[in-house]
Structure formats: C-alpha cells, structure tokens
Design a protein around this motif. Sequence first.
Motif, PDB file in Angstrom:
ATOM      1  N   ARG A 141       0.863  -1.189   0.000  1.00  0.00           N
ATOM      2  CA  ARG A 141       0.000   0.000   0.000  1.00  0.00           C
ATOM      3  C   ARG A 141       0.893   1.232   0.000  1.00  0.00           C
ATOM      4  O   ARG A 141       1.808   1.343   0.835  1.00  0.00           O
ATOM      5  CB  ARG A 141      -0.904   0.003   1.231  1.00  0.00           C
ATOM      6  CG  ARG A 141      -1.840   1.197   1.290  1.00  0.00           C
ATOM      7  CD  ARG A 141      -2.587   1.244   2.594  1.00  0.00           C
ATOM      8  NE  ARG A 141      -3.454   2.422   2.659  1.00  0.00           N
ATOM      9  CZ  ARG A 141      -4.027   2.867   3.777  1.00  0.00           C
ATOM     10  NH1 ARG A 141      -3.825   2.210   4.927  1.00  0.00           N
ATOM     11  NH2 ARG A 141      -4.784   3.951   3.748  1.00  0.00           N
ATOM     12  N   GLY A 142       0.665   2.099  -0.943  1.00  0.00           N
ATOM     13  CA  GLY A 142       1.443   3.324  -1.000  1.00  0.00           C
ATOM     14  C   GLY A 142       2.924   3.082  -1.181  1.00  0.00           C
ATOM     15  O   GLY A 142       3.753   3.821  -0.619  1.00  0.00           O
ATOM     16  N   THR A 145       5.426  -2.484   1.495  1.00  0.00           N
ATOM     17  CA  THR A 145       4.880  -3.816   1.784  1.00  0.00           C
ATOM     18  C   THR A 145       4.322  -3.833   3.197  1.00  0.00           C
ATOM     19  O   THR A 145       5.038  -3.496   4.161  1.00  0.00           O
ATOM     20  CB  THR A 145       5.956  -4.901   1.619  1.00  0.00           C
ATOM     21  OG1 THR A 145       6.375  -4.926   0.252  1.00  0.00           O
ATOM     22  CG2 THR A 145       5.416  -6.267   2.008  1.00  0.00           C
ATOM     23  N   VAL A 146       3.045  -4.198   3.324  1.00  0.00           N
ATOM     24  CA  VAL A 146       2.400  -4.211   4.638  1.00  0.00           C
ATOM     25  C   VAL A 146       2.172  -5.638   5.145  1.00  0.00           C
ATOM     26  O   VAL A 146       1.861  -5.833   6.329  1.00  0.00           O
ATOM     27  CB  VAL A 146       1.060  -3.450   4.585  1.00  0.00           C
ATOM     28  CG1 VAL A 146       1.296  -1.982   4.291  1.00  0.00           C
ATOM     29  CG2 VAL A 146       0.104  -4.069   3.552  1.00  0.00           C
ATOM     30  N   TYR A 147       2.316  -6.625   4.265  1.00  0.00           N
ATOM     31  CA  TYR A 147       2.039  -8.009   4.684  1.00  0.00           C
ATOM     32  C   TYR A 147       2.679  -8.942   3.667  1.00  0.00           C
ATOM     33  O   TYR A 147       2.521  -8.744   2.462  1.00  0.00           O
ATOM     34  CB  TYR A 147       0.524  -8.230   4.725  1.00  0.00           C
ATOM     35  CG  TYR A 147       0.058  -9.600   5.160  1.00  0.00           C
ATOM     36  CD1 TYR A 147      -0.133  -9.910   6.495  1.00  0.00           C
ATOM     37  CD2 TYR A 147      -0.230 -10.590   4.212  1.00  0.00           C
ATOM     38  CE1 TYR A 147      -0.597 -11.159   6.902  1.00  0.00           C
ATOM     39  CE2 TYR A 147      -0.695 -11.838   4.598  1.00  0.00           C
ATOM     40  CZ  TYR A 147      -0.878 -12.109   5.947  1.00  0.00           C
ATOM     41  OH  TYR A 147      -1.340 -13.347   6.334  1.00  0.00           O
ATOM     42  N   GLN A 148       3.417  -9.950   4.138  1.00  0.00           N
ATOM     43  CA  GLN A 148       3.955 -10.979   3.246  1.00  0.00           C
ATOM     44  C   GLN A 148       3.959 -12.294   3.993  1.00  0.00           C
ATOM     45  O   GLN A 148       4.516 -12.377   5.095  1.00  0.00           O
ATOM     46  CB  GLN A 148       5.358 -10.620   2.752  1.00  0.00           C
ATOM     47  CG  GLN A 148       5.869 -11.588   1.681  1.00  0.00           C
ATOM     48  CD  GLN A 148       7.015 -11.024   0.885  1.00  0.00           C
ATOM     49  OE1 GLN A 148       6.874  -9.977   0.241  1.00  0.00           O
ATOM     50  NE2 GLN A 148       8.160 -11.692   0.920  1.00  0.00           N
ATOM     51  N   ALA A 227      -7.051   1.098  -2.181  1.00  0.00           N
ATOM     52  CA  ALA A 227      -6.530   0.124  -3.141  1.00  0.00           C
ATOM     53  C   ALA A 227      -5.285  -0.560  -2.582  1.00  0.00           C
ATOM     54  O   ALA A 227      -4.581  -0.019  -1.720  1.00  0.00           O
ATOM     55  CB  ALA A 227      -6.214   0.804  -4.457  1.00  0.00           C
ATOM     56  N   LEU A 228      -5.030  -1.735  -3.080  1.00  0.00           N
ATOM     57  CA  LEU A 228      -3.838  -2.491  -2.715  1.00  0.00           C
ATOM     58  C   LEU A 228      -3.158  -2.991  -3.981  1.00  0.00           C
ATOM     59  O   LEU A 228      -3.808  -3.238  -5.001  1.00  0.00           O
ATOM     60  CB  LEU A 228      -4.201  -3.701  -1.843  1.00  0.00           C
ATOM     61  CG  LEU A 228      -4.624  -3.457  -0.398  1.00  0.00           C
ATOM     62  CD1 LEU A 228      -5.165  -4.737   0.207  1.00  0.00           C
ATOM     63  CD2 LEU A 228      -3.454  -2.922   0.424  1.00  0.00           C
ATOM     64  N   GLU A 229      -1.862  -3.161  -3.871  1.00  0.00           N
ATOM     65  CA  GLU A 229      -1.143  -3.915  -4.889  1.00  0.00           C
ATOM     66  C   GLU A 229      -0.853  -5.284  -4.303  1.00  0.00           C
ATOM     67  O   GLU A 229      -0.290  -5.397  -3.210  1.00  0.00           O
ATOM     68  CB  GLU A 229       0.163  -3.219  -5.273  1.00  0.00           C
ATOM     69  CG  GLU A 229       0.898  -3.930  -6.405  1.00  0.00           C
ATOM     70  CD  GLU A 229       2.178  -3.235  -6.792  1.00  0.00           C
ATOM     71  OE1 GLU A 229       3.255  -3.803  -6.510  1.00  0.00           O
ATOM     72  OE2 GLU A 229       2.107  -2.127  -7.353  1.00  0.00           O
ATOM     73  N   VAL A 230      -1.272  -6.306  -5.012  1.00  0.00           N
ATOM     74  CA  VAL A 230      -1.163  -7.674  -4.499  1.00  0.00           C
ATOM     75  C   VAL A 230      -0.289  -8.488  -5.440  1.00  0.00           C
ATOM     76  O   VAL A 230      -0.475  -8.453  -6.663  1.00  0.00           O
ATOM     77  CB  VAL A 230      -2.551  -8.328  -4.368  1.00  0.00           C
ATOM     78  CG1 VAL A 230      -2.421  -9.743  -3.820  1.00  0.00           C
ATOM     79  CG2 VAL A 230      -3.456  -7.482  -3.470  1.00  0.00           C
ATOM     80  N   SER A 340       1.802  -9.696 -10.171  1.00  0.00           N
ATOM     81  CA  SER A 340       1.345  -8.549  -9.381  1.00  0.00           C
ATOM     82  C   SER A 340       0.189  -7.864 -10.090  1.00  0.00           C
ATOM     83  O   SER A 340       0.151  -7.790 -11.323  1.00  0.00           O
ATOM     84  CB  SER A 340       2.479  -7.542  -9.199  1.00  0.00           C
ATOM     85  OG  SER A 340       3.629  -8.164  -8.660  1.00  0.00           O
ATOM     86  N   CYS A 341      -0.738  -7.358  -9.297  1.00  0.00           N
ATOM     87  CA  CYS A 341      -1.856  -6.618  -9.866  1.00  0.00           C
ATOM     88  C   CYS A 341      -2.389  -5.636  -8.835  1.00  0.00           C
ATOM     89  O   CYS A 341      -2.144  -5.772  -7.638  1.00  0.00           O
ATOM     90  CB  CYS A 341      -2.976  -7.564 -10.318  1.00  0.00           C
ATOM     91  SG  CYS A 341      -3.792  -8.434  -8.973  1.00  0.00           S
ATOM     92  N   SER A 342      -3.116  -4.640  -9.304  1.00  0.00           N
ATOM     93  CA  SER A 342      -3.785  -3.688  -8.423  1.00  0.00           C
ATOM     94  C   SER A 342      -5.203  -4.168  -8.164  1.00  0.00           C
ATOM     95  O   SER A 342      -5.883  -4.667  -9.071  1.00  0.00           O
ATOM     96  CB  SER A 342      -3.819  -2.304  -9.070  1.00  0.00           C
ATOM     97  OG  SER A 342      -2.511  -1.789  -9.204  1.00  0.00           O
ATOM     98  N   VAL A 343      -5.637  -3.998  -6.907  1.00  0.00           N
ATOM     99  CA  VAL A 343      -7.000  -4.363  -6.541  1.00  0.00           C
ATOM    100  C   VAL A 343      -7.643  -3.120  -5.921  1.00  0.00           C
ATOM    101  O   VAL A 343      -7.185  -2.625  -4.884  1.00  0.00           O
ATOM    102  CB  VAL A 343      -7.039  -5.533  -5.551  1.00  0.00           C
ATOM    103  CG1 VAL A 343      -8.480  -5.990  -5.329  1.00  0.00           C
ATOM    104  CG2 VAL A 343      -6.194  -6.711  -6.056  1.00  0.00           C
TER     105      VAL A 343
END
Length: 868
Positions: A141-142, A145-148, A227-230, A340-343
């Motif tokens: 986010r922004g 990386t906030v979670y892996q 939005a998130l990038e996943v 990778s994609c944006s959600v």
Amino acid sequence: MTSDWGEKSTADLMSRYVSKETGYEVPKEGWRICLAHEFKEKRKPFQAKDVSLSNVLEHVGLGIRYLKWWYKKTQVEKKAPFIDMFRAQPLRQIYGAPLGGIGGGTITRGWRGEFCRWQLNPGMYHYKTVTANQFTVCLRRGGQTVYQQVLSIERPPTLQGWNWGYCGEYAFYHALYPRAWTVYHLPGQNVTLTCRQVSPVIPHDYQDSSLPAAIFVWDIENKNDYALEVSIMFTMVNGSGHKDDKSGGHWNEPFHLEKDGEAVSGVLLHHCTTVNPYTLCIAAREQPDREVSHQTAFSPKGTCSSLWSDLITDGRLDSPTGSSPPTPKGEKVAAALAVSCSVAAQGHNTVEFCLAWDMPKITFGSREREHVRRYTRYFGSKGDASPTLSHYALTHYRQWERSIEEWQRPILQDSSLPSWYKSALFNELYFVVDGGTVWTELPEDTDVSGGVRSEDGGLPAQPDVVKEYGRFAYLEGQEYRMYNTYDVHFYASFALVMLWPKLALSLQYDIAGSVVQKDPTERLHLMSGRYSPVKAKNVVPHDIGDPDDEPWQRVNAYLIHDTADWKDLNLKFVLQVYRDFHLTQDTQYLKDMWPVCQAVMESEMKFDLDGDGLIENSGYADQTYDGWTVTGPSAYCGGLWLASLCVMCKMAQLVDSEETYQRYKDILDRGSAAFDKLLWNGKYYNYDSSGRDLSNSVMSDQCAGHWFLKASGLGEGDYQAFPKDKIRSALKSVFDLNVMSFAGGQMGAVNGMRPEGVADRSSVQSDEVWIGVVYGLAATMIHEGMYEEGMRTAEGCYRTVWERLGMAFQTPEAYCEKGIYRSLAYMRPLSVWAMQLALSTSAKDQSTSAQNGASDGEQGQDLGVNQS
C-alpha cells in the motif's frame, strides 16, 4: 461435507464466501475442511500381527515363500515388490485433489496446500512433501509492503528466512473433483484470497483430458476502503522430492510465448535424469494490468532469505534473462514466478498460474520398450511442449470449467440426492487420474490380438477404437501395483464406461487379446508352493502387468495364487462385454468380443464338476476375495456364473446363433435350479454349500451377478436366474445384518456376517468392509427399489473414510471396525458410479412408466374419438 471447524470466524467465512467478480463461487456440495483441522482417529495399515493365530498357522507356508521372494526382489533385483507386506504406506491425513489430466502423470496437492504425492514415472509413487513448493502473498500500500506470508500453516526447519505459520483457522479447503478451492482470510488485512484449482478431467473428452497440466486461479477480494497492490508468488523445486533431485545436471530457464494474441511467460525446470527425463513448467498469463516476474534459479536450502527480500522490496522478482547452469551433484535448484496486480478499494482481481509437466516418452521398469503418452498426439513428443501446454491451459481452462459445470450441474442441483453422495460421486473419480494411470498411443507395429486371426476366434490386430483412442491402464491400487487388475476393475469399470467409454472398450480389447495368448513359463505361486504357467490360454488374466516391469508384454504380475483356476475372472469379462455393449451400443465391439466370450465360457465349464449346470469353487480362495476360502457352489461365483449364462443367451440372440442360445439356455435352467437348491436358505443365499460351520454366513456381495444384469438392462423376463422376491429378501438380510448389525450401522456393510449378528472372523477378509463392494451393493439395492437402504449403506463408508478417518483422495480397499485399514488409494471404490447408473436407470424407468400411462390414456381417448 463440513467437518469440525473450530473457530466461528472460519465457519462464517466458509458459509458466506462467494467470488462475485468471476462468477465462480465455492460450491455448496463437496468435501470441505478447515486447514486447522486435526483428525482424532489414527489408524495403522494391516500387518501380519493383525492376523488371528488360526489364520497365521494356515498361511505359514505363504509367509515363508513370500519372505524369500521379497528378499530376492528387493535385495538382489533391487526392484519394488508389487505388494510390499513389510512396507505398507502409513496413513497421512493430508491429501487433496490431484493435479493433471488422465494418463500423463500426477502431482497431488494436499488440502493444506503442500505438494506431497508424485506419480510422474508411470505407476510409481513418491510420497514426499517438497517444502519449497508454495504460494506466497505480498500486499503493498502506497509503495510499502504491509504483509507478506507463505500460505502454509507449517513451520519447517528449513527456509527460515520466509514467514511461515499462517493460521489455519482462517482458511478452508473445498474439493469437488476435478476442481478444488482454498479460501484464505488474511488476518488483520481485510483481504480474502481464493485459490481455485482446475484440472482438465472432462467426460467424453479424449484430447484435453489427456493433458499433464493444471491451473491455479487466484481471486483477490479487497474489502478495504483503499486500493492495494497484491502479488502472488509460486515457487517450485526442479524435481519431486526424490533422490534424483540431487543427481546433478538439472537446469532452469525463463520463457515467453505469444500466440493467437495471448502471451504467457514463466520458468522451465528441466529435470535431466537418464530414464524418463521431464520438464516442469510454472507459467502465468500476461495481461495489461498484471506484471509477471520471475527468479530463474534459487537454492531451496538454508534460510533462502534473498528470494524473500526480493519479493518484499517491491512485490516483484528480479527476472534475470539467462538460463541457470546445470546443478552440481548433490545440489537442488528451484524457481519462482510472481504475478502482481492492483486491486481497487472494495474490489476484486484475479491472477492465473499454470503448472505443467512434459514427460512425453516413457519406459517402464524393464526399460525394454519406449511408449509415447497420449497428449503427444496434440503437443508433440520432442520434450519441448511445456510452453505450448501452459499457453493452451491458460487460454482454455474456462472452457474446461464450463464443460465440467455442465456435466456436474444436473447431479448437484438434484435436491433428492444427499450432499455426501454428490461429494463421493465426484471426488472418488480422482483415481481415474491418480491410479498410476498411463494412457499411450498404440505403436504401428503392435498387435493387440495375440496374433490369433479372426478365423481362429481372435481379434483384429489393431481394433479401430484402440488405434484412435490409444491404450489405457490404471493400477489396482497405489500400494497394489498391478495394471488393470481385472477382478477389481469389474467394480471400478462403471466410472470408465459411463464417462470415457472409448477407454473402457480399449481396455477390453487388450484383455481380450491377452485371453488368447499363453505364457508357458513356469513360476512359483506363493500360496500353494507349486509351479505353474504364468498365463494359460483362453482364460482372462488377473492383470496386464507391473509398471516396474513391462505391462502388456508380461501379464499376471500377481503371483500369490495361480489365477487360471480363479472362478470369477472369465465371468467378469463376459458380464462386462455385454454391459459395455448395452451402454455404448457398439455392434462391432460385440461382434469382436463374441468369440472370446465363447472361449472363456468353455474354459469355465471345467469348473462344473458334477454336470449340474453350476460351477464349484475349489476349497481355496479362488476369486477376488483371495484371503477367504470357499468350497463347492457359492453365492458369489455361482451368481456370477448364472448371470454370465444369461448374457451369453442374450448375445447369442443378438448374433443370430440359435444353437448357441439353446445350449446356454439349457445350462442356465439346470444351473438356476441347482443354485436355488444348494444355496437358498429361505432368507438369503449361503456363502457356500460346503456344510462347514461358517458356510451359512451372510456375504454382502452375494447378489453381484444380479447387480450386473440390472446394470445391463436385463429385466425379470430376460432369462431370469434370480427370482425378484429372493433377491429382495437377500438384500434385506444383508442390510439388517451386514449393515445395521455392524458398527451401529455407521460403517457400511461388513463382507461376512453370521446369522446371529456377529462378524464372520474366519479369514482376514471376511470381517473387513470393502468400500467398492459396498457401493456396488448400494447400487443393487437402488436397482431393486430399496433406495433408502442403499443410501444408508453407502453413506456409512463415505463418512467413515472421508470425515472420520481422514482418507480423502486415498480411499482404501478395506477397513475393519477398529484399528486398521488395508491398501490405501484403491481402484474398487470407483464403483460409486454404479450407484449413479442405478439412479439414472430407476429415474428413466419411472419416467417411461409415467409416459406409458399417459400414452395409454391418450390412446384410449383417440380410440373413443375414432369410434364416435
């Protein structure tokens, strides 16, 4: 079915989750389990110590001979025994739906997500969990990386640089073969991932169903207001957890393939063994709003923190362009692929991966002949098909799913059918693919007829169905390693002939061709201690060989008994020939098989020792119950004999052979009278007519012959061998005693039950439950209008295997009431499809009766009009 879920949040997740964006929701029907679930009951495989003292004494000679043979096989020849009584597979309650189509090898992914069972070399298994084979999710986010997280609940001692230990309470697995879903709620992230696993196993499809490939579709649901990038990362080791992973010379390379306006990219993992080399392929579909990146090679040992850091930095991998060097001996290599994609906020997106493997040419254990797998007809046999395979799979899997849904929908939407049955029906089909299955092209110089021309009662050298659809073989069981074991295929064959009938007919031509062949080589049979020929002429073989030898070339890998004296094999061939004709209406098949049926029936005649029209058993275990002795006329073999006479009469009429018809009709009339006189006791048919203390045991399988007549469309007026009232009485006795008086009516039907209501413990098999036999029994009950009894009988087996014992996707041959099981992952339970045939036949009969009733009324009205 839902198991014990633990956390309420998980149950809520499982009940509500729907992927609205794609339109593919997790179905209600199937087998469902929380990733944190632990099965309480731990069973052990059958061992010699589980045999009663009387049975031990009876089989001392067998034990000594087997031990000598086993030592020679394993220590001198360095081969795996076709049945290893000393190294039975322990129960691992971990397996999920296998990956891949029919006959190209399989890779099994467990319900917790591990890649844990491998069958790439035909018929040979490795039960290894490869730790580095994982999916990992990265949320950003922004730009941060906030979670892996590795999507695995394991905490392995290796790869400590990765974030392991996902909480299984937040996820569940759902299988409705050939698809499976794993739904992960990411704690604290307000994100749900659904991994949908799709394999191309499609009834009546003989192209895509052969492909060694599977798809993983990841649906990403973002319930946040931002939005998130996943990124989803797929890691795979070059190998299968076998020792040859360290043999050296393996290498990886990236690839990109654009075709027909669609592009895929990924990594090829070339596994360069001397025997049966292959290429694994991990690939992803390229789309404008998704970025595909890769790591060509990394070492799957140590902490492996560099790969983890590479992903965590920006959600992408470095994507080097060159190939990796060949591995040194003793080292492994792995590869990684990330998409990778944006959600969007409150939005969805999907990413798609393919796992494919290309082992186009195979040799069996003898290394004598090279065989070419079926899928090479469409993708070539040069060993370079992985990119094309993955491209095809990624661009066609939605079509596969439409076909699968169209096939399954009528059954899933039938509210009259219980949920457990729908799960059993589809999930047991895993064995068609994961039964060591091999599907090969027929070489141009192959003669399946045994070299005996049609004027001598033989077959075409290359029947059209075999030339067009190839050769098919599957194992008796993953632990009982014999191809097309015919006494067991009798039960399992319903799945094949109903869903892939051309493969069923091809298999029958191979069996028919082996009937007319003989192998006079003398060998020791372990039960009797006597030497006798490997294969006698004009008898049905027990099996068509061991994958660790040379199947089709050398039949009868089974050497415990001399099966030339078995009473059921010839009869099961005749019954299947007519059943298959009835379902396919293939007149050329009937014409080709007719002389072979006559030959095996003539061979069977010698077992009618007193000329009363009824065959006798030998006093040994001379049929599929090869540990349960039977003497004189018996309910099981006698019933199969009478049923075979019925279909011989029917076939004789179809081929206009009145003389043959009259001959078999005369034998049938005399045999039916003898069967009734010697075996009927007023309530059921006795196990045998020997007069021994246990000859009046109630055998659950006593109506097997009648079952096949009903499945073949033969009614009461067709050469009646079994009076309806007696069949109903026998089935009621089986239900009351073998089902309801055993284990509280909760575990199916025990094979043998005493009339006083205790299990027959005279043998190692009489007090077992055989799941495949139970499904066949249930089908017989349904044919006879005993729907509730049939469903109750079969339900006990399903719930015991899938819900209580944790044997999903490894349904065994047998279990006892307590403690043990025998032969994991077995062919016979495919007979659940006989229940579906019985249900559809019953529905059709009811519909016909209703229509006839309406027609009669309409006809009466018409007559009235005409008269007036």
